[in-house]
Design an enzyme around this catalytic site. Structure first.
Site, PDB file in Angstrom:
ATOM      1  N   SER A 151       0.487  -1.036   0.949  1.00  0.00           N
ATOM      2  CA  SER A 151       0.113   0.423  -0.104  1.00  0.00           C
ATOM      3  C   SER A 151       0.868   0.800  -0.214  1.00  0.00           C
ATOM      4  CB  SER A 151      -1.083   0.500   1.228  1.00  0.00           C
ATOM      5  OG  SER A 151      -0.106  -0.025   2.411  1.00  0.00           O
ATOM      6  N   TYR A 152       2.254   1.418  -0.331  1.00  0.00           N
ATOM      7  CA  TYR A 152       2.992   2.500   0.011  1.00  0.00           C
ATOM      8  C   TYR A 152       3.129   3.033  -1.525  1.00  0.00           C
ATOM      9  CZ  TYR A 152       4.840   1.329   4.789  1.00  0.00           C
ATOM     10  OH  TYR A 152       5.349   0.993   5.721  1.00  0.00           O
ATOM     11  N   GLY A 153       3.260   3.807  -1.130  1.00  0.00           N
ATOM     12  CA  GLY A 153       2.459   5.363  -3.228  1.00  0.00           C
ATOM     13  C   GLY A 153       0.954   5.581  -2.721  1.00  0.00           C
TER      14      GLY A 153
END
Length: 368
Positions: free
Chosen positions: A96-98
């Site tokens: 989920s990073y971004g």
């Protein structure tokens, strides 16, 4: 407990790789060994040997909170190379990073940087990627969770992930989904998609439950990633650590610098830009005892406040993963290694932390 090395040498002159040559930020006298003591020091996460400190990559792709732009990728790659050249082999990320169209960007960049690493091949081969799979509401079956792992593998372009972690528990709002996610962890481990399994944002109660369940399936729970710092110190934090020690689970400490509040860089009148300013404005005024103690010890040690705060996490037996997005930050963080706070200094810091009127706000995804 994570081991530490007592070191009376001057601060390290960190080396950095480039595609054409190795260069140093400072001249390296020929009498200084190529490897500094902490570069050989490793601790265990399940079957994996990792550095005493890892690095977090939440900022790599996050425009909202950390102001990421694609133009930053070159320095991020230099940041990665510098860390690996100096013994860091644990990198934490998440699917989920971004933000927005950049979702998964952190994993993509890590994969790219590993493939293009210009230094020693063995260093690149020993890198451990710890990624977290989000408990999205549409991930309702074990197979959907396994597919999330496969998607992460495609983004990093690796055959196997070091540590596959459940990003948060759904026990507080969708308890029926929780078992499917646990079974997904079992399946990705049994299929050999991950070398070890971990959780993030689990409190003591849920941690005991998932440990028991995974054990019944023959899957060891190797790590638990929680918010752990002097800023979040208290009964819950230490209870979690004690349980992990008892069960043989390694604690990975995220936000060891309290999103930057323990660096000494910010004050109530000098706040960071963006969403963090509101949080910092609420918490910083109540941190005088702790910030004062950090400043005093760092001055005496000839260290930075960040280095002292990270070293405290190491002294407590955790693996801190401070977030980085610049070469300067990696240089500073590396200075937290190769030495050890004294027991008296640890007690001074903890006493100061308990005197503070403010504490770090608990992650909304954290369960009991």
């Amino acid at each position: 407990m994570a081991s530490s090395v007592l070191c009376s040498t001057p601060p390290a002159k960190f080396t950095r790789s480039t595609s054409s040559q190795r260069e140093s930020f400072f001249p390296l006298p020929s009498s200084i060994p190529r490897l500094w003591p902490w570069q050989k020091q490793k601790v265990k996460i399940g079957p994996l040997n990792v550095s005493q400190m890892g690095l977090g990559t939440w900022a790599w792709g996050n425009q909202l909170l950390w102001g990421y732009q694609r133009s930053m990728d070159s320095e991020l790659q230099q940041t990665f190379n510098l860390a690996v050249d100096n013994g860091i082999n644990l990198f934490d990320t998440a699917d989920s990073y971004g933000t927005g169209a950049l979702n998964g960007q952190s994993e993509k960049l890590l994969g790219k940087f590993i493939r293009e690493f210009p230094g020693n091949e063995q260093l690149a081969d020993n890198i451990v990627i710890a990624t977290k799979f989000a408990a999205y509401p549409w991930r309702l079956t074990p197979n959907q969770f396994v597919n999330a792992c496969k998607s992460s593998l495609e983004r990093v372009q690796l055959e196997q992930i070091g540590i596959g972690q459940l990003h948060w528990s759904t026990a507080n709002y969708a308890p029926l989904q929780e078992r499917a996610l646990w079974d997904g962890l079992v399946e990705m481990y049994d299929k050999g998609l991950v070398r070890a399994v971990g959780v993030s944002n689990y409190g003591p109660k849920q941690l005991l439950k998932i440990h028991k369940y995974l054990s019944s399936k023959g899957v060891p729970l190797s790590s638990s990633q929680v918010q752990f710092s002097l800023l979040s110190m208290g009964k819950d934090q230490m209870e979690m650590k004690e349980i992990c020690d008892t069960l043989g689970i390694r604690v990975i400490a995220y936000s060891p610098l309290g999103l930057g509040m323990l660096t000494g860089k910010y004050t109530p009148s000098k706040l960071p830009p963006g969403p963090r300013s509101f949080l910092f404005g609420r918490i910083l005024p109540g941190l005088e005892p702790l910030l004062g103690c950090l400043k005093e010890i760092s001055s005496k040690r000839r260290k930075t406040m960040s280095q002292v705060a990270i070293n405290w996490c190491i002294c407590k037996g955790t693996i801190p993963i401070p977030g980085v997005k610049s070469v300067k930050q990696v240089e500073d963080n590396l200075g937290a290694l190769g030495w050890q706070l004294s027991p008296d200094e640890v007690l001074q810091l903890e006493s100061a932390a308990l005197q503070c009127r403010s504490k770090m706000i608990k992650n909304i995804f954290q369960t009991r």
